[in-house]
Design an enzyme around this catalytic site. Structure first.
Site, PDB file in Angstrom:
ATOM      1  N   ASP A  81       0.838  -1.202   0.000  1.00 40.83           N
ATOM      2  CA  ASP A  81       0.000   0.000   0.000  1.00 40.83           C
ATOM      3  C   ASP A  81       0.877   1.257   0.000  1.00 40.83           C
ATOM      4  O   ASP A  81       1.918   1.303   0.669  1.00 40.83           O
ATOM      5  CB  ASP A  81      -0.863  -0.042   1.277  1.00 40.83           C
ATOM      6  CG  ASP A  81      -2.034   0.916   1.239  1.00 40.83           C
ATOM      7  OD1 ASP A  81      -2.493   1.243   0.132  1.00 40.83           O
ATOM      8  OD2 ASP A  81      -2.499   1.328   2.330  1.00 40.83           O
ATOM      9  N   VAL A 229      -9.236   0.157   4.430  1.00 41.48           N
ATOM     10  CA  VAL A 229      -9.498   0.422   5.844  1.00 41.48           C
ATOM     11  C   VAL A 229      -8.227   0.126   6.633  1.00 41.48           C
ATOM     12  O   VAL A 229      -7.684  -0.989   6.542  1.00 41.48           O
ATOM     13  CB  VAL A 229     -10.649  -0.486   6.359  1.00 41.48           C
ATOM     14  CG1 VAL A 229     -10.933  -0.207   7.829  1.00 41.48           C
ATOM     15  CG2 VAL A 229     -11.909  -0.292   5.517  1.00 41.48           C
ATOM     16  N   THR A 231      -6.834   2.618   9.834  1.00 44.48           N
ATOM     17  CA  THR A 231      -6.736   3.178  11.191  1.00 44.48           C
ATOM     18  C   THR A 231      -7.533   2.382  12.227  1.00 44.48           C
ATOM     19  O   THR A 231      -7.031   2.103  13.322  1.00 44.48           O
ATOM     20  CB  THR A 231      -7.218   4.648  11.163  1.00 44.48           C
ATOM     21  OG1 THR A 231      -6.370   5.360  10.256  1.00 44.48           O
ATOM     22  CG2 THR A 231      -7.125   5.289  12.531  1.00 44.48           C
TER      23      THR A 231
HETATM   24  P1  13P Z   1      -7.883   4.727   7.056  1.00 40.91           P
HETATM   25  O1  13P Z   1      -6.650   4.517   7.875  1.00 40.91           O
HETATM   26  O2  13P Z   1      -8.435   6.096   7.181  1.00 40.91           O
HETATM   27  O3  13P Z   1      -8.895   3.664   7.273  1.00 40.91           O
HETATM   28  O4  13P Z   1      -7.403   4.602   5.521  1.00 40.91           O
HETATM   29  C1  13P Z   1      -6.693   3.457   5.122  1.00 40.91           C
HETATM   30  C2  13P Z   1      -6.167   3.602   3.749  1.00 40.91           C
HETATM   31  O5  13P Z   1      -6.708   4.303   2.927  1.00 40.91           O
HETATM   32  C3  13P Z   1      -4.966   2.815   3.420  1.00 40.91           C
HETATM   33  O6  13P Z   1      -4.523   3.038   2.138  1.00 40.91           O
END
Ligand code: 13P
Length: 282
Positions: A81, A229, A231
């Protein structure tokens, strides 16, 4: 199970749901995500951000990902990611990642296109999926820090970007942010629909944590095929661990703490799988 992300995203598009992508930090939340997906019979993406890859090492991350994908009873994809580095994308590809994200959205369009093309030239012959980004994902956190106003993806740029790079999927800035939202997120659904009408490429929604269910569903109806998702996963992990530890005497054994924590992470993951309407779709 052998899985193909392009195929998974196409099925999600046809079926009116999104493939959920969860960020893991270590082996325990990785396993919690995998188990939750199997119990919900959902396709799933397990994402490692560059900090995690650096801490665990690309060889170890790659090996864990490969073992999990092979063993999974649902379509599962291990994904790098938000790599702002072409070289890290290539390292991940060399370590059995079937999917990488090159995030060059901090650069101007020409340079973004150039970096994505370089990753795609390396990935394509190996059958690896490449996600890229246009516009900016706002917010504070481990994925970056961006607060300025000009975050919105420009539709004409998206058309050119997709044509010139051939990106396999595209993350777009439409008002979502990494981390918790201060209020209700203001998502530009019109822009999302406009981009979706203009390009054929699967679209990715970042910043899932804190977006209300109805907004996620609306985003999916307007063209989102993958929802990220992060955080809420690591916060559930750390906060539950704190709670578990508080109730225990000195010198607890690791698994005594980890097992109830994993159960809590699994519940959160399952909730998000249902929000993405991906349960039962494996
Ligand atoms: P959040 O941490 O806001 O859920 O976003 C995760 C994300 O977009 C990882 O690429």
């Amino acid at each position: 199970m052998k899985a193909n992300l392009r195929e998974m995203l196409r099925k999600a598009d046809d079926g009116g749901y999104a493939v959920p992508a969860f960020n893991y930090s270590d082996i325990w939340d990785f396993l919690a995500i995998m188990e939750a997906a199997e119990e919900e019979r959902s396709p799933v993406i397990l994402s490692s951000n560059p900090l995690v890859v650096e801490a665990i090492g690309p060889e170890m991350c790659g090996a864990i990902g490969a073992a999990a994908m092979g063993k999974a009873s649902v379509p599962a994809i291990h994904h790098l990611d938000h790599s702002s580095s072409v070289s890290l994308c290539k390292t991940a590809i060399d370590n059995a990642y079937p999917s990488v994200m090159i995030d060059a959205s901090a650069h101007e369009l020409e340079k973004n296109i150039g970096m994505v093309k370089e990753v795609i030239a390396y990935a394509r012959p190996k059958g690896v999926h490449v996600e890229s980004e246009l516009g900016r994902i706002k917010g504070r956190g481990i994925e970056g820090d961006y607060k300025d106003g000009d975050f919105l993806v420009v539709t004409e740029e998206a058309v050119r970007f997709v044509r010139e790079t051939g990106t396999d999927s595209l993350a777009i800035g439409i008002g979502t942010a990494h981390g918790f939202y201060a209020g209700k997120p203001e998502i530009d659904f019109r822009r999302l629909k406009e981009v979706n009408d203009a390009v054929d490429t699967p679209l990715v929604l970042h910043g899932g944590t804190g977006i209300p269910r109805e907004d996620v569903e609306r985003a999916i109806r307007n063209g989102i095929n993958k929802v990220n998702v992060g955080t809420i996963i690591h916060c559930t992990y750390m906060n539950s661990m704190r709670e578990e530890l508080a109730g225990l005497a000195e010198n607890p054994y690791t698994l005594q703490v980890v097992k109830p924590v994993l159960a809590k992470i699994k519940e959160v993951v399952k909730g998000w799988i249902r929000v993405c309407m991906a349960n039962g779709k494996a």
